[in-house]
Design a protein around this motif. Structure first.
Motif, PDB file in Angstrom:
ATOM      1  N   GLY A 148       0.825  -1.208   0.000  1.00  0.00           N
ATOM      2  CA  GLY A 148       0.000   0.000   0.000  1.00  0.00           C
ATOM      3  C   GLY A 148       0.857   1.255   0.000  1.00  0.00           C
ATOM      4  O   GLY A 148       0.452   2.292  -0.516  1.00  0.00           O
ATOM      5  N   GLU A 149       2.053   1.202   0.544  1.00  0.00           N
ATOM      6  CA  GLU A 149       2.939   2.358   0.608  1.00  0.00           C
ATOM      7  C   GLU A 149       3.860   2.449  -0.600  1.00  0.00           C
ATOM      8  O   GLU A 149       4.516   3.455  -0.811  1.00  0.00           O
ATOM      9  N   VAL A 150       3.939   1.455  -1.432  1.00  0.00           N
ATOM     10  CA  VAL A 150       4.831   1.425  -2.584  1.00  0.00           C
ATOM     11  C   VAL A 150       4.155   2.106  -3.773  1.00  0.00           C
ATOM     12  O   VAL A 150       2.967   1.926  -4.022  1.00  0.00           O
ATOM     13  N   ALA A 151       4.935   2.889  -4.488  1.00  0.00           N
ATOM     14  CA  ALA A 151       4.407   3.565  -5.675  1.00  0.00           C
ATOM     15  C   ALA A 151       4.267   2.556  -6.802  1.00  0.00           C
ATOM     16  O   ALA A 151       5.193   1.803  -7.082  1.00  0.00           O
ATOM     17  N   THR A 152       3.121   2.597  -7.456  1.00  0.00           N
ATOM     18  CA  THR A 152       2.905   1.683  -8.572  1.00  0.00           C
ATOM     19  C   THR A 152       3.407   2.312  -9.868  1.00  0.00           C
ATOM     20  O   THR A 152       3.691   3.520  -9.942  1.00  0.00           O
ATOM     21  N   ARG A 153       3.481   1.553 -10.895  1.00  0.00           N
ATOM     22  CA  ARG A 153       3.959   2.012 -12.200  1.00  0.00           C
ATOM     23  C   ARG A 153       3.025   3.091 -12.764  1.00  0.00           C
ATOM     24  O   ARG A 153       3.475   4.113 -13.262  1.00  0.00           O
ATOM     25  N   ASP A 154       1.724   2.865 -12.637  1.00  0.00           N
ATOM     26  CA  ASP A 154       0.766   3.854 -13.150  1.00  0.00           C
ATOM     27  C   ASP A 154       0.874   5.175 -12.387  1.00  0.00           C
ATOM     28  O   ASP A 154       0.798   6.251 -12.980  1.00  0.00           O
ATOM     29  N   PHE A 155       1.058   5.076 -11.065  1.00  0.00           N
ATOM     30  CA  PHE A 155       1.202   6.299 -10.275  1.00  0.00           C
ATOM     31  C   PHE A 155       2.453   7.064 -10.705  1.00  0.00           C
ATOM     32  O   PHE A 155       2.422   8.288 -10.884  1.00  0.00           O
ATOM     33  N   LEU A 156       3.572   6.353 -10.891  1.00  0.00           N
ATOM     34  CA  LEU A 156       4.809   7.018 -11.324  1.00  0.00           C
ATOM     35  C   LEU A 156       4.649   7.646 -12.705  1.00  0.00           C
ATOM     36  O   LEU A 156       5.105   8.767 -12.953  1.00  0.00           O
ATOM     37  N   ARG A 157       3.994   6.970 -13.615  1.00  0.00           N
ATOM     38  CA  ARG A 157       3.773   7.521 -14.953  1.00  0.00           C
ATOM     39  C   ARG A 157       2.944   8.794 -14.890  1.00  0.00           C
ATOM     40  O   ARG A 157       3.245   9.791 -15.558  1.00  0.00           O
ATOM     41  N   SER A 158       1.876   8.746 -14.077  1.00  0.00           N
ATOM     42  CA  SER A 158       1.034   9.950 -13.980  1.00  0.00           C
ATOM     43  C   SER A 158       1.804  11.106 -13.359  1.00  0.00           C
ATOM     44  O   SER A 158       1.682  12.259 -13.795  1.00  0.00           O
ATOM     45  N   GLU A 159       2.635  10.839 -12.366  1.00  0.00           N
ATOM     46  CA  GLU A 159       3.440  11.886 -11.756  1.00  0.00           C
ATOM     47  C   GLU A 159       4.459  12.431 -12.742  1.00  0.00           C
ATOM     48  O   GLU A 159       4.681  13.651 -12.831  1.00  0.00           O
ATOM     49  N   LEU A 160       5.081  11.542 -13.509  1.00  0.00           N
ATOM     50  CA  LEU A 160       6.051  11.997 -14.502  1.00  0.00           C
ATOM     51  C   LEU A 160       5.367  12.823 -15.596  1.00  0.00           C
ATOM     52  O   LEU A 160       5.919  13.834 -16.074  1.00  0.00           O
ATOM     53  N   ARG A 161       4.170  12.450 -16.021  1.00  0.00           N
ATOM     54  CA  ARG A 161       3.426  13.224 -17.013  1.00  0.00           C
ATOM     55  C   ARG A 161       3.091  14.605 -16.475  1.00  0.00           C
ATOM     56  O   ARG A 161       3.217  15.612 -17.184  1.00  0.00           O
ATOM     57  N   THR A 162       2.694  14.617 -15.188  1.00  0.00           N
ATOM     58  CA  THR A 162       2.379  15.912 -14.583  1.00  0.00           C
ATOM     59  C   THR A 162       3.618  16.796 -14.550  1.00  0.00           C
ATOM     60  O   THR A 162       3.564  17.993 -14.904  1.00  0.00           O
ATOM     61  N   LEU A 163       4.724  16.238 -14.161  1.00  0.00           N
ATOM     62  CA  LEU A 163       5.977  17.000 -14.128  1.00  0.00           C
ATOM     63  C   LEU A 163       6.385  17.440 -15.528  1.00  0.00           C
ATOM     64  O   LEU A 163       6.848  18.587 -15.739  1.00  0.00           O
ATOM     65  N   LEU A 164       6.243  16.567 -16.494  1.00  0.00           N
ATOM     66  CA  LEU A 164       6.581  16.904 -17.864  1.00  0.00           C
ATOM     67  C   LEU A 164       5.699  18.047 -18.376  1.00  0.00           C
ATOM     68  O   LEU A 164       6.185  18.978 -19.031  1.00  0.00           O
ATOM     69  N   ASN A 165       4.419  17.958 -18.056  1.00  0.00           N
ATOM     70  CA  ASN A 165       3.499  19.035 -18.449  1.00  0.00           C
ATOM     71  C   ASN A 165       3.891  20.351 -17.785  1.00  0.00           C
ATOM     72  O   ASN A 165       3.855  21.416 -18.415  1.00  0.00           O
ATOM     73  N   GLU A 166       4.261  20.297 -16.512  1.00  0.00           N
ATOM     74  CA  GLU A 166       4.687  21.519 -15.822  1.00  0.00           C
ATOM     75  C   GLU A 166       5.955  22.075 -16.440  1.00  0.00           C
ATOM     76  O   GLU A 166       6.110  23.312 -16.608  1.00  0.00           O
ATOM     77  N   LEU A 167       6.896  21.192 -16.797  1.00  0.00           N
ATOM     78  CA  LEU A 167       8.124  21.651 -17.437  1.00  0.00           C
ATOM     79  C   LEU A 167       7.828  22.275 -18.808  1.00  0.00           C
ATOM     80  O   LEU A 167       8.415  23.309 -19.182  1.00  0.00           O
ATOM     81  N   ASP A 168       6.923  21.646 -19.541  1.00  0.00           N
ATOM     82  CA  ASP A 168       6.540  22.205 -20.837  1.00  0.00           C
ATOM     83  C   ASP A 168       5.912  23.585 -20.661  1.00  0.00           C
ATOM     84  O   ASP A 168       6.200  24.518 -21.419  1.00  0.00           O
ATOM     85  N   ARG A 169       5.066  23.756 -19.668  1.00  0.00           N
ATOM     86  CA  ARG A 169       4.446  25.057 -19.410  1.00  0.00           C
ATOM     87  C   ARG A 169       5.487  26.093 -19.020  1.00  0.00           C
ATOM     88  O   ARG A 169       5.435  27.250 -19.442  1.00  0.00           O
ATOM     89  N   ASP A 170       6.425  25.652 -18.188  1.00  0.00           N
ATOM     90  CA  ASP A 170       7.487  26.587 -17.766  1.00  0.00           C
ATOM     91  C   ASP A 170       8.319  27.021 -18.963  1.00  0.00           C
ATOM     92  O   ASP A 170       8.714  28.203 -19.072  1.00  0.00           O
ATOM     93  N   ARG A 171       8.608  26.142 -19.895  1.00  0.00           N
ATOM     94  CA  ARG A 171       9.370  26.492 -21.086  1.00  0.00           C
ATOM     95  C   ARG A 171       8.581  27.464 -21.945  1.00  0.00           C
ATOM     96  O   ARG A 171       9.113  28.416 -22.498  1.00  0.00           O
ATOM     97  N   GLU A 172       7.291  27.195 -22.076  1.00  0.00           N
ATOM     98  CA  GLU A 172       6.460  28.089 -22.860  1.00  0.00           C
ATOM     99  C   GLU A 172       6.378  29.466 -22.220  1.00  0.00           C
ATOM    100  O   GLU A 172       6.397  30.481 -22.909  1.00  0.00           O
ATOM    101  N   ASP A 173       6.299  29.459 -20.878  1.00  0.00           N
ATOM    102  CA  ASP A 173       6.252  30.753 -20.177  1.00  0.00           C
ATOM    103  C   ASP A 173       7.581  31.485 -20.351  1.00  0.00           C
ATOM    104  O   ASP A 173       7.605  32.731 -20.480  1.00  0.00           O
ATOM    105  N   ASP A 174       8.676  30.773 -20.381  1.00  0.00           N
ATOM    106  CA  ASP A 174       9.967  31.403 -20.537  1.00  0.00           C
ATOM    107  C   ASP A 174      10.120  31.941 -21.963  1.00  0.00           C
ATOM    108  O   ASP A 174      10.770  32.974 -22.178  1.00  0.00           O
ATOM    109  N   ARG A 175       9.556  31.338 -22.938  1.00  0.00           N
ATOM    110  CA  ARG A 175       9.638  31.781 -24.329  1.00  0.00           C
ATOM    111  C   ARG A 175       8.767  33.027 -24.530  1.00  0.00           C
ATOM    112  O   ARG A 175       9.062  33.861 -25.384  1.00  0.00           O
ATOM    113  N   VAL A 176       7.770  33.117 -23.835  1.00  0.00           N
ATOM    114  CA  VAL A 176       6.845  34.237 -24.056  1.00  0.00           C
ATOM    115  C   VAL A 176       7.337  35.443 -23.347  1.00  0.00           C
ATOM    116  O   VAL A 176       8.172  36.068 -23.170  1.00  0.00           O
TER     117      VAL A 176
END
Length: 176
Positions: A148-176
């Motif tokens: 119950g305390e171990v991160a599952t593969r799906d949870f890690l993927r969703s967290e990585l997608r969220t981080l990737l999306n945030e990084l993409d937004r930050d890059r877009e904000d930096d370009r603008v």
């Protein structure tokens, strides 16, 4: 001071003979003491008791009694050894019963002792089995809690997608 003319082995043996924690060596005799197996009579009584409880014994006993009665009724009177009330037959059957009963009881007591030992072993095995099952149940519960305390593969993927999306937004904000 008196001088001891005994050899070293003799002195060592005498010292050991005075000690209570060392068993004495038995004297060797010319004629060996008779030994007997203490359980031999018990085993014999069990064999007799087992035979007394068989159909074969009943057939032999019935045949013997029928032969006895038929002989003492139909044989010539000079060859009869137990006349009609069959007192000798009654005596023989009483003697057989008086020996059979204690032999059967002795065999039952020996069987009861064996059963008691077997029951104790079964209880010990049962207790060990229960302890093992309880241990395994606790281990399973701890594994479930850990999973119950171990991160599952799906949870890690969703967290990585969220981080990737945030990084993409930050890059877009930096370009603008």
């Amino acid at each position: 001071m008196p001088r001891d003319d005994r050899s070293t082995d003799e002195r060592r043996w005498l010292r050991a003979a005075d000690r209570l924690d060392i068993p004495r060596e038995l004297r060797r005799t010319i004629v060996r003491r008779p030994t007997y197996d203490a359980d031999a009579f018990g085993r014999l009584s069990e064999r007799i008791a087992r035979f007394l409880g068989t159909g074969q014994f009943l057939v032999w006993m019935t045949g013997t009694i029928l032969f006895w009665v038929a002989w003492n009724i139909f044989a010539p009177s000079s060859l009869r050894f137990d006349e009609y009330p069959f007192i000798f037959l009654t005596l023989a059957l009483s003697l057989q019963a008086s020996y059979a009963a204690p032999l059967i009881l002795l065999a039952q007591n020996r069987q009861e002792a064996r059963d008691r030992v077997q029951y104790e072993r079964d209880r010990d095995v049962d207790a060990r089995t229960r302890a093992d099952m309880e241990f395994l149940a606790r281990e399973m519960a701890s594994l479930r809690m850990s999973i119950g305390e171990v991160a599952t593969r799906d949870f890690l993927r969703s967290e990585l997608r969220t981080l990737l999306n945030e990084l993409d937004r930050d890059r877009e904000d930096d370009r603008v």
